[in-house]
Design a protein around this motif. Structure first.
Motif, mmCIF file in Angstrom:
data_model
loop_
_atom_site.group_PDB
_atom_site.id
_atom_site.type_symbol
_atom_site.label_atom_id
_atom_site.label_comp_id
_atom_site.label_asym_id
_atom_site.label_seq_id
_atom_site.Cartn_x
_atom_site.Cartn_y
_atom_site.Cartn_z
ATOM 1 N N MET A 154 0.259 -0.788 -0.504
ATOM 2 C CA MET A 154 -0.478 -0.038 -0.436
ATOM 3 C C MET A 154 0.552 1.214 0.401
ATOM 4 N N SER A 155 1.364 1.254 -0.991
ATOM 5 C CA SER A 155 2.568 2.674 -0.999
ATOM 6 C C SER A 155 1.776 4.285 -1.102
ATOM 7 N N SER A 156 0.674 3.957 -1.066
ATOM 8 C CA SER A 156 -0.633 4.661 -1.138
ATOM 9 C C SER A 156 -0.563 5.400 0.098
ATOM 10 N N VAL A 157 -0.495 4.511 0.874
ATOM 11 C CA VAL A 157 -0.410 5.353 2.419
ATOM 12 C C VAL A 157 0.965 4.754 2.822
ATOM 13 N N GLY A 158 1.765 4.604 2.822
ATOM 14 C CA GLY A 158 3.293 4.436 2.838
ATOM 15 C C GLY A 158 4.637 3.975 2.294
ATOM 16 N N ARG A 159 5.683 4.517 2.969
ATOM 17 C CA ARG A 159 6.427 3.294 2.411
ATOM 18 C C ARG A 159 6.693 2.065 3.986
ATOM 19 N N GLY A 160 6.322 0.548 2.860
ATOM 20 C CA GLY A 160 7.148 -0.705 3.853
ATOM 21 C C GLY A 160 5.332 -0.815 4.552
ATOM 22 N N VAL A 161 4.569 -0.228 3.860
ATOM 23 C CA VAL A 161 2.647 -0.393 4.573
ATOM 24 C C VAL A 161 2.758 -1.506 3.790
ATOM 25 N N TYR A 162 1.588 -1.944 4.097
ATOM 26 C CA TYR A 162 1.047 -4.004 3.119
ATOM 27 C C TYR A 162 -0.597 -3.577 3.541
ATOM 28 N N GLU A 163 -1.487 -3.879 2.962
ATOM 29 C CA GLU A 163 -2.206 -4.851 3.761
ATOM 30 C C GLU A 163 -2.263 -6.318 2.859
ATOM 31 N N ILE A 164 -3.631 -6.054 4.344
ATOM 32 C CA ILE A 164 -3.875 -7.638 4.572
ATOM 33 C C ILE A 164 -5.022 -8.159 3.829
ATOM 34 N N ARG A 165 -5.770 -8.950 3.204
ATOM 35 C CA ARG A 165 -6.843 -9.267 2.701
ATOM 36 C C ARG A 165 -7.577 -9.818 2.968
ATOM 37 N N VAL A 166 -8.700 -10.152 3.949
ATOM 38 C CA VAL A 166 -9.951 -11.125 4.317
ATOM 39 C C VAL A 166 -10.673 -11.426 3.227
ATOM 40 N N ARG A 167 -10.774 -12.134 2.756
ATOM 41 C CA ARG A 167 -12.340 -12.526 1.789
ATOM 42 C C ARG A 167 -13.315 -13.732 2.114
ATOM 43 N N GLY A 168 -14.550 -13.296 1.556
ATOM 44 C CA GLY A 168 -15.192 -14.122 2.389
ATOM 45 C C GLY A 168 -16.459 -13.470 2.029
ATOM 46 N N GLY A 169 -17.884 -14.183 2.987
ATOM 47 C CA GLY A 169 -19.668 -13.579 2.650
ATOM 48 C C GLY A 169 -18.677 -11.571 2.103
ATOM 49 N N ARG A 170 -18.145 -10.836 2.896
ATOM 50 C CA ARG A 170 -17.654 -9.532 2.618
ATOM 51 C C ARG A 170 -16.247 -9.675 3.339
ATOM 52 N N ASP A 171 -15.928 -8.083 2.368
ATOM 53 C CA ASP A 171 -13.899 -7.994 2.845
ATOM 54 C C ASP A 171 -13.357 -7.425 3.569
ATOM 55 N N TYR A 172 -12.432 -7.667 4.434
ATOM 56 C CA TYR A 172 -11.288 -6.555 5.601
ATOM 57 C C TYR A 172 -10.401 -6.723 4.381
ATOM 58 N N ARG A 173 -9.834 -5.202 5.229
ATOM 59 C CA ARG A 173 -8.225 -4.896 5.075
ATOM 60 C C ARG A 173 -7.798 -5.122 6.402
ATOM 61 N N VAL A 174 -6.648 -4.969 6.054
ATOM 62 C CA VAL A 174 -5.791 -4.929 7.109
ATOM 63 C C VAL A 174 -4.428 -4.190 6.718
ATOM 64 N N PHE A 175 -4.481 -2.555 7.682
ATOM 65 C CA PHE A 175 -3.032 -2.125 7.118
ATOM 66 C C PHE A 175 -2.034 -2.551 8.092
ATOM 67 N N TYR A 176 -0.805 -2.887 8.024
ATOM 68 C CA TYR A 176 0.260 -2.929 8.783
ATOM 69 C C TYR A 176 1.198 -2.369 7.926
ATOM 70 N N VAL A 177 2.615 -2.245 8.943
ATOM 71 C CA VAL A 177 4.015 -2.197 8.437
ATOM 72 C C VAL A 177 4.706 -3.063 9.089
ATOM 73 N N ALA A 178 5.480 -3.368 9.467
ATOM 74 C CA ALA A 178 6.493 -4.269 10.097
ATOM 75 C C ALA A 178 8.100 -4.233 9.495
ATOM 76 N N VAL A 179 8.015 -3.203 8.931
ATOM 77 C CA VAL A 179 9.034 -3.206 9.105
ATOM 78 C C VAL A 179 10.563 -2.013 10.163
ATOM 79 N N PHE A 180 9.429 -1.853 10.663
ATOM 80 C CA PHE A 180 10.919 -2.349 12.238
ATOM 81 C C PHE A 180 10.788 -3.139 13.013
ATOM 82 N N GLU A 181 12.048 -3.342 13.412
ATOM 83 C CA GLU A 181 12.427 -3.864 14.371
ATOM 84 C C GLU A 181 11.986 -4.535 15.560
ATOM 85 N N GLU A 182 11.411 -3.421 16.262
ATOM 86 C CA GLU A 182 10.576 -3.693 16.986
ATOM 87 C C GLU A 182 9.463 -4.290 17.172
ATOM 88 N N ALA A 183 8.391 -4.382 16.113
ATOM 89 C CA ALA A 183 7.336 -4.218 16.763
ATOM 90 C C ALA A 183 6.602 -4.599 14.569
#
Length: 110
Positions: free
Chosen positions: A46-75
């Motif tokens: 999700m470069s439109s959100v920021g560098r290193g940000v990714y979107e998890i796509r959860v599909r089913g009857g409804r679609d859900y999304r989770v934006f996260y960033v994991a590039v930092f070593e602490e969390a």
């Protein structure tokens, strides 16, 4: 390899708790994969959100999304969790992700 802890930014955890039970379970499993240094099974950058940000796509009857960033070593920072109701991600969701990423970056500089 040790798992990274998850840090929830503002209301991201409460928002994820609004997902259906199956979607919560799937999002939790995908975040566990990220904590373990693996990639989610359905994701996109999700470069439109920021560098290193990714979107998890959860599909089913409804679609859900989770934006996260994991590039930092602490969390893995979960920025935003929401139900996606249209094919294109709403500008408001992208803007919220940007604001929360900026808040994480400000706190990390202290």
């Amino acid at each position: 390899m040790a798992q990274k802890p998850i840090r929830w930014v503002t209301s991201a955890l409460e928002d994820l708790r609004k997902f259906t039970a199956n979607a919560r379970r799937e999002a939790g499993y995908q975040l566990y994969r990220v904590q373990s240094g693996l990639t989610p099974t359905d994701w996109k950058p999700m470069s439109s959100v920021g560098r290193g940000v990714y979107e998890i796509r959860v599909r089913g009857g409804r679609d859900y999304r989770v934006f996260y960033v994991a590039v930092f070593e602490e969390a893995v920072y979960v920025l935003h969790a929401f139900e996606k109701r249209t094919q294109k991600t709403r500008a408001a969701d992208i803007e919220l992700g940007k604001k929360r990423l900026a808040a994480v970056q400000r706190v990390r500089k202290r």
